[in-house]
Design an enzyme around this catalytic site. Structure first.
Site, short mmCIF file in Angstrom:
data_model
loop_
_atom_site.label_atom_id
_atom_site.label_comp_id
_atom_site.label_asym_id
_atom_site.label_seq_id
_atom_site.Cartn_x
_atom_site.Cartn_y
_atom_site.Cartn_z
N LYS A 84 68.01 6.96 26.34
CA LYS A 84 67.47 8.15 27.02
C LYS A 84 65.98 8.32 26.71
CE LYS A 84 71.42 9.66 28.65
NZ LYS A 84 71.67 9.78 30.07
N GLU A 106 68.60 19.61 32.89
CA GLU A 106 69.97 20.07 32.72
C GLU A 106 70.70 19.02 31.91
OE1 GLU A 106 71.24 16.93 34.67
OE2 GLU A 106 69.66 18.08 35.63
N SER A 375 73.96 1.09 24.46
CA SER A 375 73.04 2.13 24.94
C SER A 375 72.71 3.20 23.91
CB SER A 375 73.60 2.78 26.21
OG SER A 375 74.90 3.28 25.95
C1 PLP Z 1 74.53 6.69 24.73
C2 PLP Z 1 74.69 6.86 26.22
N1 PLP Z 1 74.98 5.78 26.96
C3 PLP Z 1 75.15 5.87 28.30
C4 PLP Z 1 75.04 7.10 28.96
C5 PLP Z 1 75.27 7.12 30.44
O1 PLP Z 1 74.11 7.27 31.19
P1 PLP Z 1 73.52 6.10 32.07
O2 PLP Z 1 74.63 5.55 32.89
O3 PLP Z 1 72.47 6.78 32.88
O4 PLP Z 1 72.95 5.07 31.17
C6 PLP Z 1 74.73 8.25 28.22
C7 PLP Z 1 74.59 9.56 28.88
O5 PLP Z 1 74.52 10.62 28.27
C8 PLP Z 1 74.55 8.13 26.80
O6 PLP Z 1 74.26 9.20 26.03
#
Ligand code: PLP
Length: 414
Positions: A84, A106, A375
């Site tokens: 993020k 949000e 992620s």
């Molecule tokens: C650690 C993490 N991975 C993945 C996501 C999913 O979002 P995105 O599909 O935009 O990567 C989030 C969303 O809050 C997240 O906090």
């Protein structure tokens, strides 16, 4: 091709009153994109503030067990513990460029809110975060951090008191404040230019991973797994490999409790999503036959969204990205395996990508080369993970804390 469209998905379905704000945002984004100094400034901020480049960690024990080389792209090591940071810092620099002084966002689970509050503190911007009152109650640790970082958290009590009501409230704010305020969208969704812009900031993940794997292995990966909520971390890593058709790209959605509508958030893997227009753009949404958005479920709050990036919807239709879903049970098991084998505590969202990979690793050819995009980190999920693992010692700790606070309250009321 029509600007802001990916195949037939995307677009700009916004109220008349926001047209001028979007026109100015598109102008600022396109100018930044054409300016190599902007990207240099972004890279320098990410290196010095967020710890980039994040490592590509060889998962030695998993590789041995599955007889396949497996790497983890460590977005969990970013500032605030997730990818993020890439997006909010990029948008923050753009806000400065546009001369605005206030940001709004949000948030559902709160991760994007914490990241935005961090960026606002760092760049000296006023910050207001809209959050469903229900989510404020459920996600107290993240609300605590947002407030400590100096943001104002507004609990939204309308409707179902969750994310979609928070989106409406944030849009209402923007309509009245657009001269000095930017709306920091958290994923590659929404009206143009957000999907393209967020994917651009996140492309840093794949650019790094590509150079790293070529340096470490001298060849491209055969498979890349990433979890898919809105789609920003998946697009972040996939983009650098899109032209390489031999690299298989796999997006893993939230399979929740199973494939019945209402029990999951898999818009593409279960073919449960139907094309529609909402939240400013056209994509696959989980909706019933008369177009009402359905409730979703996932053990990972960050994957619990009814829509999906229009860019991924298009790549799905083109057959370039394969979509799978992992159930809550598989995800918790995958997280346990990752902790036991590699000593890494992944976010529940990221554990979907791990679960997707673990399911397929036994059947891959021996010379396969796998990257899993991690992620985010799992500290934020301690309450949910402890519940999912039914950890009795954790339960005892919370009960002890609650009793302690109750005693403090009755003492001060005396
Ligand atoms: C650690 C993490 N991975 C993945 C996501 C999913 O979002 P995105 O599909 O935009 O990567 C989030 C969303 O809050 C997240 O906090």
């Amino acid at each position: 091709m029509n600007k802001g469209y990916f195949g037939s998905f995307g677009g700009m379905f916004i109220p008349e009153i926001l047209q001028e704000t979007f026109r100015r945002l598109i102008e600022a984004y396109e100018a930044a994109r054409a300016d190599p100094e902007f990207w240099q400034e972004y890279l320098s901020l990410m290196e010095n503030y967020s710890g980039r480049p994040t490592p590509l960690t060889f998962a030695e024990n998993l590789s041995r067990q599955y007889n396949t080389r497996v790497y983890l792209k460590r977005e969990d090591l970013n500032q605030t513990g997730a990818h993020k940071a890439n997006n909010v810092m990029g948008q923050g620099l753009l806000v400065k460029r546009m001369g605005k002084r206030r940001v709004i966002a949000e948030t559902g689970a709160g991760q994007h809110g914490v990241a935005t509050a961090t960026m606002a503190a760092r760049l000296g911007l006023e910050c207001v975060i809209y959050m469903g009152a229900e989510d404020v109650d459920r996600q107290r640790p993240n609300v605590f951090w947002m407030e400590q970082l100096g943001a104002t958290v507004v609990p939204v009590t309308a409707g179902s008191r969750t994310l979609k009501d928070a989106i409406n409230e944030a849009l209402r704010d923007w309509v009245g404040s657009m001269d000095d305020t930017h709306y920091v969208l958290g994923t590659a969704c929404g009206a143009h230019p957000f999907p393209e812009m967020v994917a651009w900031f996140q492309s840093i993940i794949g650019e790094e991973a590509r150079a790293q794997i070529l340096k470490l292995e001298g060849r491209l990966p055969t498979h890349i797994y990433a979890c898919v909520g809105g789609g920003s971390n998946a697009l972040g890593i996939f983009q650098a490999f899109l032209p390489e058709t031999r690299v298989e790209l796999i997006g893993v959605e939230a399979g929740g409790k199973g494939n019945q509508l209402g029990q999951h958030a898999a818009r593409l893997a279960f073919e449960g999503g139907k094309v529609g227009v909402a939240h400013g753009y056209k994509t696959f949404f989980l909706q019933n036959s008369d177009g009402q958005m359905r409730d979703t479920h996932s053990v990972a709050a960050g994957l619990d969204y009814v829509g999906v990036s229009p860019i991924l919807a298009h790549l799905h239709q083109e057959g370039r990205v394969r979509f799978e879903a992992a159930t809550d049970g598989e995800v918790v098991a995958a997280l346990k395996e990752l902790m036991a084998q590699e000593g890494i505590i992944a976010a529940l969202e990221s554990s979907h990508a791990v679960a997707g990979a673990l399911r397929e690793l036994p059947d891959l050819a021996d010379d396969s080369l796998v990257i899993i995009n991690l992620s985010g980190r799992g500290d934020k999920d301690i309450f949910t993970i402890a519940d999912a693992l039914d950890d009795a010692k954790w339960r005892g700790f919370i009960q002890h804390k609650a009793a302690h606070y109750a005693a403090m309250d009755s003492e001060s009321n005396r």
